[in-house]
Design a protein around this motif. Sequence first.
Motif, mmCIF file in Angstrom:
data_model
loop_
_atom_site.group_PDB
_atom_site.id
_atom_site.type_symbol
_atom_site.label_atom_id
_atom_site.label_comp_id
_atom_site.label_asym_id
_atom_site.label_seq_id
_atom_site.Cartn_x
_atom_site.Cartn_y
_atom_site.Cartn_z
ATOM 1 N N ARG A 4 7.832 -5.187 1.437
ATOM 2 C CA ARG A 4 7.015 -3.655 0.511
ATOM 3 C C ARG A 4 8.665 -2.899 0.142
ATOM 4 O O ARG A 4 8.386 -2.143 -1.194
ATOM 5 C CB ARG A 4 6.408 -2.808 1.235
ATOM 6 N N ALA A 22 0.996 0.804 -0.383
ATOM 7 C CA ALA A 22 0.154 -0.456 -0.924
ATOM 8 C C ALA A 22 -0.501 -0.474 -2.120
ATOM 9 O O ALA A 22 -0.642 -1.016 -2.686
ATOM 10 C CB ALA A 22 -0.064 -2.033 0.452
ATOM 11 N N ALA A 23 -1.275 0.399 -2.409
ATOM 12 C CA ALA A 23 -1.962 0.706 -3.211
ATOM 13 C C ALA A 23 -1.666 1.046 -5.014
ATOM 14 O O ALA A 23 -0.400 1.736 -5.310
ATOM 15 C CB ALA A 23 -3.347 2.387 -2.965
ATOM 16 N N ASP A 24 -1.963 -0.489 -5.753
ATOM 17 C CA ASP A 24 -0.992 0.149 -7.261
ATOM 18 C C ASP A 24 -1.059 0.780 -7.815
ATOM 19 O O ASP A 24 -0.440 1.497 -8.700
ATOM 20 C CB ASP A 24 -2.062 -1.186 -7.919
ATOM 21 N N ILE A 25 -2.539 1.861 -7.942
ATOM 22 C CA ILE A 25 -2.509 2.875 -8.494
ATOM 23 C C ILE A 25 -1.662 4.396 -7.990
ATOM 24 O O ILE A 25 -0.731 5.131 -9.348
ATOM 25 C CB ILE A 25 -4.306 3.447 -8.488
ATOM 26 N N LYS A 26 -1.266 4.096 -6.761
ATOM 27 C CA LYS A 26 0.043 4.873 -5.856
ATOM 28 C C LYS A 26 1.006 4.768 -6.468
ATOM 29 O O LYS A 26 1.946 5.582 -7.385
ATOM 30 C CB LYS A 26 -0.270 5.340 -5.125
ATOM 31 N N ARG A 27 1.357 3.383 -6.589
ATOM 32 C CA ARG A 27 2.572 3.268 -7.102
ATOM 33 C C ARG A 27 2.967 2.868 -8.294
ATOM 34 O O ARG A 27 4.030 3.559 -8.450
ATOM 35 C CB ARG A 27 2.856 2.075 -5.833
ATOM 36 N N ALA A 28 2.281 2.761 -9.090
ATOM 37 C CA ALA A 28 1.942 3.176 -10.660
ATOM 38 C C ALA A 28 2.468 4.699 -11.124
ATOM 39 O O ALA A 28 3.168 4.894 -11.794
ATOM 40 C CB ALA A 28 0.662 2.287 -11.145
ATOM 41 N N GLN A 57 10.234 -2.020 -8.375
ATOM 42 C CA GLN A 57 8.716 -1.309 -8.833
ATOM 43 C C GLN A 57 10.387 -0.053 -9.644
ATOM 44 O O GLN A 57 10.105 -0.052 -11.002
ATOM 45 C CB GLN A 57 7.952 -0.871 -8.013
ATOM 46 N N GLN A 116 6.228 5.699 -10.103
ATOM 47 C CA GLN A 116 7.123 4.860 -11.632
ATOM 48 C C GLN A 116 6.923 6.015 -12.586
ATOM 49 O O GLN A 116 7.660 6.134 -13.549
ATOM 50 C CB GLN A 116 6.069 3.493 -11.858
ATOM 51 N N GLN A 120 9.618 -4.602 -2.956
ATOM 52 C CA GLN A 120 9.260 -4.346 -4.393
ATOM 53 C C GLN A 120 8.436 -3.345 -4.325
ATOM 54 O O GLN A 120 8.993 -3.205 -5.935
ATOM 55 C CB GLN A 120 7.403 -4.778 -4.034
ATOM 56 N N TRP A 121 9.102 -2.487 -3.539
ATOM 57 C CA TRP A 121 9.420 -0.942 -4.364
ATOM 58 C C TRP A 121 10.646 -1.393 -5.409
ATOM 59 O O TRP A 121 10.947 -0.607 -6.163
ATOM 60 C CB TRP A 121 8.999 0.101 -3.388
#
Length: 193
Positions: free
Chosen positions: A14, A62-68, A21, A71, A17-18
């Motif tokens: 994780r 790991a939620a894509d919407i939160k990571r986006a 990003q 970013q 991955q971050w």
Amino acid sequence: MKYAQAFRRADERRYRQWQDQIEEALDAIAQRTDGLDVDALFADDNFVDAIATATRIAEKSAADIKRAALQNALFNVAVGDSLEGDKRAIYLRYIDELTPSHLALLRLADDPPGWFSRRNRPWPGGNLIDVVIAAFPTWSGDEAFIDTIAGDLASRGLAELPLRTMMTANGVMAQRTKSKGREFMRFISGPFD
């Protein structure tokens, strides 16, 4: 302790991955600003605070919407979001506290007809609860869940979603985010949507 290594590997995955990003966000900042002065960016305490907070949040999700959203927040801080530091910290906390379902419903509430149009889906009509269920069919049959999500957004002053109130067709189509919600949406929106 027999599972500690597996957890450590997952945690490291994780984190890597971050980091990728963050690199994507820095590349987007460089494109937007015609070059990136990394030293100047990391000398900006607002950006350093935001990236440290975003990293803590990203490591927990790991939620894509939160990571986006994270970013986009970093991108917006770097290009000058003009938010006061405490407000920025509160909005980052919201990203941490809110679930992907909260963020999805907030995006719908910000522009209901546009939400459907961008997905090439027909406008469902009906009252607001019908619109929400048409947008998120997996929520059908669980109105208590929808009420919780809508209530959480309202309690933070982000949106007002009178789900079962009779209103005109134009009323159902109206933007349901409050000014604070629109500001939060601008903070978490950008090239990573």
